[in-house]
Design a protein around this motif. Structure first.
Motif, PDB file in Angstrom:
ATOM      1  N   SER A 191       0.932  -1.245  -0.052  1.00 57.74           N
ATOM      2  CA  SER A 191      -0.030  -0.101  -0.113  1.00 57.74           C
ATOM      3  C   SER A 191       0.884   1.209  -0.085  1.00 57.74           C
ATOM      4  O   SER A 191       2.069   1.158   0.447  1.00 57.74           O
ATOM      5  CB  SER A 191      -0.877   0.118   1.126  1.00 57.74           C
ATOM      6  OG  SER A 191      -0.324   0.033   2.420  1.00 57.74           O
ATOM      7  N   GLY A 192       0.381   2.349  -0.691  1.00 59.02           N
ATOM      8  CA  GLY A 192       0.965   3.732  -0.549  1.00 59.02           C
ATOM      9  C   GLY A 192       0.447   4.537  -1.887  1.00 59.02           C
ATOM     10  O   GLY A 192      -0.459   4.181  -2.447  1.00 59.02           O
ATOM     11  N   SER A 193       0.780   5.743  -1.799  1.00 58.78           N
ATOM     12  CA  SER A 193       0.188   6.710  -2.672  1.00 58.78           C
ATOM     13  C   SER A 193       0.992   6.967  -3.979  1.00 58.78           C
ATOM     14  O   SER A 193       0.667   7.624  -4.795  1.00 58.78           O
ATOM     15  CB  SER A 193      -0.060   8.016  -2.007  1.00 58.78           C
ATOM     16  OG  SER A 193       1.347   8.436  -1.502  1.00 58.78           O
ATOM     17  N   GLY A 216      -1.376   4.530  -5.791  1.00 58.90           N
ATOM     18  CA  GLY A 216      -1.991   5.620  -6.441  1.00 58.90           C
ATOM     19  C   GLY A 216      -2.255   5.124  -7.903  1.00 58.90           C
ATOM     20  O   GLY A 216      -3.209   5.308  -8.556  1.00 58.90           O
ATOM     21  N   ARG A 217      -0.979   4.702  -8.643  1.00 57.89           N
ATOM     22  CA  ARG A 217      -0.922   4.551 -10.016  1.00 57.89           C
ATOM     23  C   ARG A 217      -0.416   3.160 -10.309  1.00 57.89           C
ATOM     24  O   ARG A 217       0.746   2.936  -9.241  1.00 57.89           O
ATOM     25  CB  ARG A 217      -0.460   5.521 -10.774  1.00 57.89           C
ATOM     26  CG  ARG A 217      -0.994   6.820 -10.855  1.00 57.89           C
ATOM     27  CD  ARG A 217      -0.473   7.843 -11.799  1.00 57.89           C
ATOM     28  NE  ARG A 217      -1.108   8.891 -12.057  1.00 57.89           N
ATOM     29  CZ  ARG A 217      -1.390   9.654 -12.987  1.00 57.89           C
ATOM     30  NH1 ARG A 217      -0.540   9.130 -13.996  1.00 57.89           N
ATOM     31  NH2 ARG A 217      -2.104  10.704 -13.121  1.00 57.89           N
ATOM     32  N   TYR A 270      -5.192   5.118 -11.039  1.00 56.58           N
ATOM     33  CA  TYR A 270      -4.899   4.759 -12.460  1.00 56.58           C
ATOM     34  C   TYR A 270      -4.440   3.235 -12.382  1.00 56.58           C
ATOM     35  O   TYR A 270      -3.395   3.126 -11.832  1.00 56.58           O
ATOM     36  CB  TYR A 270      -4.104   5.661 -13.230  1.00 56.58           C
ATOM     37  CG  TYR A 270      -3.585   5.271 -14.553  1.00 56.58           C
ATOM     38  CD1 TYR A 270      -4.626   5.614 -15.628  1.00 56.58           C
ATOM     39  CD2 TYR A 270      -2.634   4.577 -14.707  1.00 56.58           C
ATOM     40  CE1 TYR A 270      -4.310   5.261 -16.864  1.00 56.58           C
ATOM     41  CE2 TYR A 270      -2.352   3.950 -15.978  1.00 56.58           C
ATOM     42  CZ  TYR A 270      -3.076   4.422 -17.287  1.00 56.58           C
ATOM     43  OH  TYR A 270      -2.908   4.271 -18.442  1.00 56.58           O
ATOM     44  N   LEU A 271      -5.119   2.505 -13.378  1.00 56.75           N
ATOM     45  CA  LEU A 271      -4.586   0.971 -13.514  1.00 56.75           C
ATOM     46  C   LEU A 271      -4.539   0.738 -14.939  1.00 56.75           C
ATOM     47  O   LEU A 271      -5.419   0.682 -15.517  1.00 56.75           O
ATOM     48  CB  LEU A 271      -5.696   0.291 -12.756  1.00 56.75           C
ATOM     49  CG  LEU A 271      -5.284  -1.662 -12.722  1.00 56.75           C
ATOM     50  CD1 LEU A 271      -3.701  -1.644 -12.134  1.00 56.75           C
ATOM     51  CD2 LEU A 271      -6.322  -2.358 -12.007  1.00 56.75           C
ATOM     52  N   GLU A 272      -3.332   0.357 -15.311  1.00 56.97           N
ATOM     53  CA  GLU A 272      -3.158  -0.320 -16.581  1.00 56.97           C
ATOM     54  C   GLU A 272      -2.722  -1.715 -16.599  1.00 56.97           C
ATOM     55  O   GLU A 272      -1.651  -2.027 -15.918  1.00 56.97           O
ATOM     56  CB  GLU A 272      -2.146   0.571 -17.335  1.00 56.97           C
ATOM     57  CG  GLU A 272      -2.001   0.054 -18.719  1.00 56.97           C
ATOM     58  CD  GLU A 272      -0.836   0.842 -19.384  1.00 56.97           C
ATOM     59  OE1 GLU A 272       0.093   0.446 -20.084  1.00 56.97           O
ATOM     60  OE2 GLU A 272      -1.147   2.231 -19.472  1.00 56.97           O
ATOM     61  N   VAL A 273      -3.451  -2.729 -17.139  1.00 58.33           N
ATOM     62  CA  VAL A 273      -3.178  -4.325 -16.947  1.00 58.33           C
ATOM     63  C   VAL A 273      -2.594  -4.743 -18.282  1.00 58.33           C
ATOM     64  O   VAL A 273      -3.499  -4.512 -19.249  1.00 58.33           O
ATOM     65  CB  VAL A 273      -4.422  -4.905 -16.258  1.00 58.33           C
ATOM     66  CG1 VAL A 273      -3.888  -6.342 -16.243  1.00 58.33           C
ATOM     67  CG2 VAL A 273      -4.904  -4.223 -15.223  1.00 58.33           C
ATOM     68  N   ARG A 274      -1.510  -5.242 -18.330  1.00 58.42           N
ATOM     69  CA  ARG A 274      -0.833  -5.700 -19.496  1.00 58.42           C
ATOM     70  C   ARG A 274      -0.834  -7.299 -19.108  1.00 58.42           C
ATOM     71  O   ARG A 274      -0.489  -8.185 -19.945  1.00 58.42           O
ATOM     72  CB  ARG A 274       0.432  -5.274 -19.866  1.00 58.42           C
ATOM     73  CG  ARG A 274       0.410  -3.602 -20.262  1.00 58.42           C
ATOM     74  CD  ARG A 274       1.735  -3.105 -20.585  1.00 58.42           C
ATOM     75  NE  ARG A 274       1.520  -1.747 -20.948  1.00 58.42           N
ATOM     76  CZ  ARG A 274       1.383  -1.487 -22.113  1.00 58.42           C
ATOM     77  NH1 ARG A 274       1.184  -2.338 -23.086  1.00 58.42           N
ATOM     78  NH2 ARG A 274       1.262  -0.124 -22.365  1.00 58.42           N
ATOM     79  N   GLY A 275      -0.456  -7.479 -17.676  1.00 56.70           N
ATOM     80  CA  GLY A 275      -0.348  -9.154 -17.429  1.00 56.70           C
ATOM     81  C   GLY A 275      -1.569  -9.663 -16.692  1.00 56.70           C
ATOM     82  O   GLY A 275      -2.585  -9.427 -17.382  1.00 56.70           O
ATOM     83  N   ARG A 276      -1.530 -10.332 -15.693  1.00 55.87           N
ATOM     84  CA  ARG A 276      -2.375 -11.249 -15.013  1.00 55.87           C
ATOM     85  C   ARG A 276      -2.998 -10.731 -13.718  1.00 55.87           C
ATOM     86  O   ARG A 276      -2.032 -10.549 -12.761  1.00 55.87           O
ATOM     87  CB  ARG A 276      -1.778 -12.735 -14.951  1.00 55.87           C
ATOM     88  CG  ARG A 276      -2.770 -13.464 -14.373  1.00 55.87           C
ATOM     89  CD  ARG A 276      -1.957 -14.935 -14.353  1.00 55.87           C
ATOM     90  NE  ARG A 276      -2.792 -16.058 -13.920  1.00 55.87           N
ATOM     91  CZ  ARG A 276      -3.738 -16.844 -14.710  1.00 55.87           C
ATOM     92  NH1 ARG A 276      -3.530 -16.617 -15.902  1.00 55.87           N
ATOM     93  NH2 ARG A 276      -4.569 -17.680 -14.067  1.00 55.87           N
TER      94      ARG A 276
END
Length: 192
Positions: free
Chosen positions: A65-67, A83-84, A101-107
């Motif tokens: 966890s963290g920002s 945070g991102r 903000y979340l970008e998923v390229r994996g699993r």
């Protein structure tokens, strides 16, 4: 203060094989054309603050966890709240993920929650997604439910109640038991 004597560089025997350069550093002794680097789309994280990375050869068990900003190329068993976040193509998370903000390229196997969630064509997500904005590229695998959350609008401010207009007081004479015959009763009205 301190001087270190310079020693000559050790000479390599002429029959020794050249040492291959590291993949991301140029070789000082070899005159090869640099390999073309595929142009990747710049991520919004790369341009902002410092990015912490969990590399592909690392496995982590526990919650994070963290920002700040995090890129996961390794494996995590536990919940992630940052945070991102970018989950790289070799990255895997087994637990709930929360990020603005979340970008998923994996699993990811677990629940996903964020303001902006993007599943790239190589993504694999098995779990529910709660997001304000969701983007799923062709080829991405997703199994679960999608819940669209909205930003909570601030409660409308009600106007202050207006004071009630002044009410005239009615002064009445004390009630007197009426005798058997009906006499009119006199009531004095005075306004204040």
């Amino acid at each position: 203060m301190f001087n270190k004597p310079k020693s000559p560089a050790p000479e390599r025997p002429s029959n020794a094989l050249p040492i291959p350069p590291l993949p991301d550093l140029p070789s000082p002794g070899l005159n090869r054309a640099p390999a073309p680097v595929p142009a990747a789309a710049p991520s919004p994280i790369a341009s902002s603050r410092g990015l912490s990375t969990l590399s592909s050869d690392l496995q982590f068990e526990g919650n994070i966890s963290g920002s700040g900003d995090l890129q996961i190329d390794g494996a995590i068993k536990g919940d992630v709240r940052v945070g991102r976040l970018i989950v790289g193509e070799t990255g895997a998370v087994e637990g709930n993920v929360t990020a603005d903000y979340l970008e998923v390229r994996g699993r990811i196997v677990g629940g996903v929650s964020g303001k902006q969630v993007k599943l790239v064509s190589t993504a694999y997500v098995d779990g529910d997604i709660t997001a304000e904005q969701l983007s799923i590229d062709i080829g991405a695998y997703f199994q679960g439910r999608v819940l669209q959350s909205r930003r909570e609008a601030p409660a409308p401010i009600a106007p202050a109640p207006r004071p009630a207009p002044p009410v005239a007081e009615i002064e009445t004479a004390p009630a007197v038991a009426a005798p058997a015959e009906d006499k009119p009763q006199i009531i004095d009205l005075k306004s204040v």
